[in-house]
Design an enzyme around this catalytic site. Sequence first.
Site, PDB file in Angstrom:
ATOM      1  N   ASN A  84       0.461  22.106   8.112  1.00  0.00           N
ATOM      2  CA  ASN A  84      -0.822  22.708   7.774  1.00  0.00           C
ATOM      3  C   ASN A  84      -1.965  21.843   8.306  1.00  0.00           C
ATOM      4  O   ASN A  84      -1.742  20.770   8.865  1.00  0.00           O
ATOM      5  CB  ASN A  84      -0.923  22.913   6.259  1.00  0.00           C
ATOM      6  CG  ASN A  84      -1.730  24.131   5.880  1.00  0.00           C
ATOM      7  OD1 ASN A  84      -2.764  24.418   6.480  1.00  0.00           O
ATOM      8  ND2 ASN A  84      -1.255  24.856   4.878  1.00  0.00           N
ATOM      9  N   HIS A 114      -0.121  -3.627   8.557  1.00  0.00           N
ATOM     10  CA  HIS A 114      -0.462  -4.965   9.032  1.00  0.00           C
ATOM     11  C   HIS A 114       0.045  -5.992   8.017  1.00  0.00           C
ATOM     12  O   HIS A 114       0.291  -5.657   6.857  1.00  0.00           O
ATOM     13  CB  HIS A 114      -1.974  -5.096   9.207  1.00  0.00           C
ATOM     14  CG  HIS A 114      -2.538  -4.098  10.167  1.00  0.00           C
ATOM     15  ND1 HIS A 114      -2.498  -4.283  11.527  1.00  0.00           N
ATOM     16  CD2 HIS A 114      -3.114  -2.886   9.971  1.00  0.00           C
ATOM     17  CE1 HIS A 114      -3.037  -3.242  12.127  1.00  0.00           C
ATOM     18  NE2 HIS A 114      -3.419  -2.372  11.203  1.00  0.00           N
ATOM     19  N   THR A 163       6.196   5.337  -1.432  1.00  0.00           N
ATOM     20  CA  THR A 163       6.381   3.984  -0.927  1.00  0.00           C
ATOM     21  C   THR A 163       7.847   3.567  -0.888  1.00  0.00           C
ATOM     22  O   THR A 163       8.159   2.509  -0.362  1.00  0.00           O
ATOM     23  CB  THR A 163       5.608   2.968  -1.795  1.00  0.00           C
ATOM     24  OG1 THR A 163       6.114   3.034  -3.133  1.00  0.00           O
ATOM     25  CG2 THR A 163       4.112   3.255  -1.791  1.00  0.00           C
ATOM     26  N   ARG A 178       7.435   8.569  -8.052  1.00  0.00           N
ATOM     27  CA  ARG A 178       8.700   8.322  -8.750  1.00  0.00           C
ATOM     28  C   ARG A 178       9.385   9.668  -8.962  1.00  0.00           C
ATOM     29  O   ARG A 178       8.738  10.717  -8.921  1.00  0.00           O
ATOM     30  CB  ARG A 178       8.484   7.617 -10.072  1.00  0.00           C
ATOM     31  CG  ARG A 178       7.642   8.432 -11.037  1.00  0.00           C
ATOM     32  CD  ARG A 178       7.474   7.757 -12.396  1.00  0.00           C
ATOM     33  NE  ARG A 178       6.608   8.547 -13.245  1.00  0.00           N
ATOM     34  CZ  ARG A 178       6.963   9.690 -13.831  1.00  0.00           C
ATOM     35  NH1 ARG A 178       8.166  10.169 -13.680  1.00  0.00           N
ATOM     36  NH2 ARG A 178       6.115  10.353 -14.598  1.00  0.00           N
TER      37      ARG A 178
END
Length: 186
Positions: A84, A114, A163, A178
């Site tokens: 989209n 970084h 993550t 989660r």
Amino acid sequence: MSNENGTKVIHGRTPESAVMLANVKRAMALTAALNRLTFDDAGEVRALFSELIGKEVDESFVLIPPFYTAGGNEIRVGHNVFVNQNCTFYDLGGLDIGDDVMIGPNVSIITIGHPLEPSQRRAITIGKPIVIKRNVWIATGATIVGGVTVGENSVVAAGSVVTKNVPPNSLVGGNPARVIRMIGDN
């Protein structure tokens, strides 16, 4: 240079960083042309996206501009993929999108980062691969960071920040995302 887990480390002012910069410039030109197109220009969108990633996408691929990337040449997409509008894919670490994936508006899939150390941040770019398995739905405004695999049939809830790896057949949400519950056809 890449290590065994697919992580790429590019130091500034090197031949590798010059190649990275050239890819960014190329991607900026191609996405500028792509972003002038409309929903009705699906064939032209596919053609420009194919040029961007260096491989022809099939007729089932749909992308609604605008779209942003900082390279494009490390993106791989399967069949029947829908992207989209207003998505950003930073693909230096490699981005592999499986068949039947749906990606909502304003999604960011970012393989680069970084170092944490302040003295190194501007000197080094790190790319970690992202793999999105078959039949995944990534909802509006989600962010996925490098080094993550999103398992088959999973859903990433709107606004989530992924993550860590997402198990197959699961609904994940939140920041950091989660597992909320397992999903599947009963």
